[in-house]
Design a protein around this motif. Sequence first.
Motif, PDB file in Angstrom:
ATOM      1  N   ALA A 128       8.912  -8.887   8.120  1.00 10.62           N
ATOM      2  CA  ALA A 128       8.901  -9.440   6.655  1.00 10.62           C
ATOM      3  C   ALA A 128       7.550  -8.789   5.928  1.00 10.62           C
ATOM      4  N   THR A 129       6.499  -8.669   6.676  1.00  9.39           N
ATOM      5  CA  THR A 129       5.202  -8.278   6.107  1.00  9.39           C
ATOM      6  C   THR A 129       5.438  -6.818   5.907  1.00  9.39           C
ATOM      7  N   VAL A 130       5.993  -6.329   6.711  1.00  9.68           N
ATOM      8  CA  VAL A 130       6.263  -4.634   6.525  1.00  9.68           C
ATOM      9  C   VAL A 130       7.032  -4.366   5.375  1.00  9.68           C
ATOM     10  N   LEU A 131       8.242  -5.083   5.434  1.00  8.74           N
ATOM     11  CA  LEU A 131       9.238  -5.017   4.238  1.00  8.74           C
ATOM     12  C   LEU A 131       8.713  -5.453   2.816  1.00  8.74           C
ATOM     13  N   SER A 132       7.850  -6.355   2.882  1.00  9.77           N
ATOM     14  CA  SER A 132       7.261  -7.051   1.516  1.00  9.77           C
ATOM     15  C   SER A 132       6.444  -5.875   0.852  1.00  9.77           C
ATOM     16  N   ALA A 133       6.142  -4.738   1.498  1.00  4.71           N
ATOM     17  CA  ALA A 133       5.109  -3.830   0.990  1.00  4.71           C
ATOM     18  C   ALA A 133       6.127  -2.960  -0.208  1.00  4.71           C
ATOM     19  N   LEU A 134       7.453  -3.025  -0.111  1.00  5.72           N
ATOM     20  CA  LEU A 134       8.160  -2.334  -1.126  1.00  5.72           C
ATOM     21  C   LEU A 134       8.245  -3.211  -2.555  1.00  5.72           C
ATOM     22  N   PRO A 135       8.564  -4.668  -2.381  1.00  4.46           N
ATOM     23  CA  PRO A 135       8.400  -5.287  -3.661  1.00  4.46           C
ATOM     24  C   PRO A 135       6.909  -5.136  -4.265  1.00  4.46           C
ATOM     25  N   VAL A 136       5.782  -5.256  -3.252  1.00  6.59           N
ATOM     26  CA  VAL A 136       4.456  -5.319  -3.821  1.00  6.59           C
ATOM     27  C   VAL A 136       4.339  -4.083  -4.549  1.00  6.59           C
ATOM     28  N   ALA A 137       4.609  -2.780  -4.075  1.00  9.87           N
ATOM     29  CA  ALA A 137       4.399  -1.489  -4.648  1.00  9.87           C
ATOM     30  C   ALA A 137       5.232  -1.251  -5.938  1.00  9.87           C
ATOM     31  N   LEU A 138       6.552  -1.727  -5.856  1.00 12.79           N
ATOM     32  CA  LEU A 138       7.436  -1.642  -7.180  1.00 12.79           C
ATOM     33  C   LEU A 138       6.889  -2.587  -8.247  1.00 12.79           C
ATOM     34  N   LEU A 139       6.588  -3.871  -7.778  1.00  9.92           N
ATOM     35  CA  LEU A 139       6.422  -4.993  -9.112  1.00  9.92           C
ATOM     36  C   LEU A 139       4.772  -5.282  -9.283  1.00  9.92           C
ATOM     37  N   TRP A 140       4.099  -4.365  -8.595  1.00  9.54           N
ATOM     38  CA  TRP A 140       2.658  -4.354  -8.811  1.00  9.54           C
ATOM     39  C   TRP A 140       2.225  -4.650 -10.333  1.00  9.54           C
ATOM     40  N   GLY A 141       3.029  -3.934 -11.019  1.00  9.56           N
ATOM     41  CA  GLY A 141       2.453  -3.848 -12.517  1.00  9.56           C
ATOM     42  C   GLY A 141       2.953  -5.126 -13.337  1.00  9.56           C
ATOM     43  N   VAL A 142       4.164  -5.581 -12.761  1.00 16.64           N
ATOM     44  CA  VAL A 142       4.987  -6.607 -13.553  1.00 16.64           C
ATOM     45  C   VAL A 142       4.542  -7.892 -13.693  1.00 16.64           C
ATOM     46  N   GLU A 143       4.230  -8.234 -14.780  1.00 20.33           N
ATOM     47  CA  GLU A 143       3.338  -9.746 -14.803  1.00 20.33           C
ATOM     48  C   GLU A 143       4.335 -10.508 -15.102  1.00 20.33           C
ATOM     49  N   TRP A 144       4.112 -11.921 -14.767  1.00 19.81           N
ATOM     50  CA  TRP A 144       4.839 -13.220 -14.762  1.00 19.81           C
ATOM     51  C   TRP A 144       5.035 -13.349 -16.385  1.00 19.81           C
ATOM     52  N   GLY A 145       3.918 -12.887 -17.237  1.00 20.18           N
ATOM     53  CA  GLY A 145       4.047 -13.076 -18.633  1.00 20.18           C
ATOM     54  C   GLY A 145       5.491 -12.274 -19.410  1.00 20.18           C
ATOM     55  N   GLU A 146       5.822 -11.264 -18.643  1.00 24.33           N
ATOM     56  CA  GLU A 146       6.950 -10.473 -19.089  1.00 24.33           C
ATOM     57  C   GLU A 146       8.377 -11.157 -18.650  1.00 24.33           C
ATOM     58  N   THR A 147       8.233 -12.336 -18.077  1.00 26.88           N
ATOM     59  CA  THR A 147       9.666 -13.033 -17.511  1.00 26.88           C
ATOM     60  C   THR A 147       9.764 -14.212 -18.398  1.00 26.88           C
ATOM     61  N   PRO A 148      10.626 -15.144 -18.294  1.00 23.25           N
ATOM     62  CA  PRO A 148      11.079 -16.197 -19.056  1.00 23.25           C
ATOM     63  C   PRO A 148      10.274 -17.425 -18.663  1.00 23.25           C
ATOM     64  N   PHE A 149       9.455 -17.200 -17.467  1.00 27.32           N
ATOM     65  CA  PHE A 149       8.607 -18.245 -17.170  1.00 27.32           C
ATOM     66  C   PHE A 149       7.394 -18.286 -18.022  1.00 27.32           C
TER      67      PHE A 149
END
Length: 717
Positions: A16-37
């Motif tokens: 799980a830790t190894v696989l998490s590297a992909l969303p971490v890299a892809l979503l690094w600059g995506v802020e929660w403020g740019e989502t409906p939350f």
Amino acid sequence: MRRIIDRVSQVPMLVATVLSALPVALLWGVEWGETPFQWAWLPSIGQSVVVAVVVATVVPMVVGVASDLLHGRAGVDILAIMALVSTLLVGQYWASWAVALMVWSGDAIERYANGRATSNLTALVAAAPRQAHVVMLRGVGASARGRGADGWRSAGNDGSAGDAPSARGSKAGSGVGSGTGSGAGSGTDAHFHTIPVDEVAVGDVVLVLPGETVPVDGSLLSVSATLDLSSINGESVPREVFAGARVLSGAVNGSTAITVKATRVSADSQYQRILAMVADAQESRAPAVRIADRLALPFTAVSLLIAGVAWAVSGTPLRFVQVLVLATPCPLLIAAPVAFVAGTGRLAKAGVLVKSQDALETLSRVDHVFFDKTGTLTSTVPRVVGVDMVPGTSRPRRLSGEWDSDRILELAGVVETYSVHILAKGIVRAGAEAARRRPGRSRRPVVVGVREDAGNGVQADVDGVRVRVGRLGFVSDQDADGVGGIHGWRPLKPDEMVAYVSCDGVLTARVVMRDLPRVNSRSTLDALRGMGMDLTMVTGDRAESARVIADEVGIDDVRADLLPQDKVAVVSSGGAGRSRSRTATMMVGDGVNDAPVLAAADVGMAMTDGTATAAADSAQAVIMNDDIASVHRALSIARRTMRVMLQAVVGGLLLALFGMVAAAFDLIPVVAGAFLQEGIDVVSILWALTVLIDVPLALPGSDGGKASAVHRPSPLP
């Protein structure tokens, strides 16, 4: 593919830790403020994934630390917890992810290392018999106690096993219940149930199919059997045994089904005793490992001190974090116990079982070895070294062929087959060798009228000739005084024994025997001396006999005419009068009378052929293959285990300290430090595993350590 899935399922958090590297890299600059939350105060989505990974890592570690503290142990995982939390607090998310990866990969490496370290021991456990085929025989074992009420039928008409039933059989349900099998052999029918091995009772008759493991200790009912004893004593060549022979649990049956009458229940059988020793060794912790555990606490304090000074001097908390990510004491926590477990397994593979890791560590410090003489430095059975015939005796008319020393030995060996005297086996073995040498031998002799006079000798009619073997007064009316001079025989040496042979009441010859040194005793002792060992022989034999063997094997320090309590006093004193102080002493013996002195030494090492003895029960280490070369092998492996453990621990800690100092001076970035610490851990643990590598040793030749088969009798005088 299944193997890969099994491996992955054992380390889910690492995956799980190894696989998490992909969303971490892809979503690094995506802020929660740019989502409906609209949660702009949170870190980015990619960074939040790191936070989730860290939380999933820290929670079980906190629980583990709390448990350690409740049990009075220092929770050294606190360094890893602080590294994970502090990297998040200073915003070093990738460093947090790297530390989490380090934690879970360390867990995976520890699993792998322990698996490899215990591979030789788990192989023994995996081979343990779990089921037994119990045969119904009238009036014997379970059938006699009424276990056959469910319809089992008896085999044969007289309660005997006859030949072994064939391998045909069925097992009910899960293999435990009412299965039956038909037997060929002597024409009887044999029906058996397959039951858990723990349910086998003393007296039960057990069917062992080809290739199966003997489930309990017993005596062989079948005519003969070929057994692989490698899992018990490392013996590489299968052993052939005959009806009535003792059969040990753990032996693997050959190509023919056999029947065995249980003489012990499973819990008391030999293989279970071996497994108990293995379990004790695995669960124990050597003093060096306990010291390593205690060193983890000061190492934690030193790490925090370096990190705190670095923060104070630099004025930035990042420097504190840089030091902490290099401060996990995995070389102490993992490398030390892995090395000792690997050493225990390596000894087991070499045919030596230690009952605790304490014994393994003490073995590494031994510098004085005491040896018993008979059965340890010498072979267990006295060997024939010559046959002296009475000049002028002629061959009895009822016998054919040449009349020489080989013929005498053959006759004596046939008669001694029926004797239980300690000298009988040597004469039987020599007689068999002589028979094989005799040309034209086509049949076995007819033997009738066997009678043994305990302590005096045995007699029988062999092909119509009355043959007696034993004391002179038993085989002939001649006076013992001067009989050797009358016939021109040479005087006996102090360590020689004789058995006289007569045919039809006429003294024919004497068979000379002696307890010969094992073929590799001298080379083993030379190798031990090369390790810096002091060597001493302790024996209850006469000084003259002891000195003969000592000179042949190369021991200068001989203590003879000792009672068991005298041996204890000598060994307890560590060889009083020697020049240098002792680190540890070891006693090597095989007999029941060796048990007290084995317990008195720092390490007692019992030499056995895989069977249980009083000596083995009182010893801390047991040689299972009856090979004296295993003494040198065990000491070499123990020393190497300690050396590799220290290298792994000290080397790993020094590298970690060097890295922490470098990080304190801002020479190692925090992310690089996390991966560097992972590398240090991997190197330390893998180095500890090198204990398992078969390093060539200058070992004496080992063929079981027995004296050479049968010495060809000396020519006629």
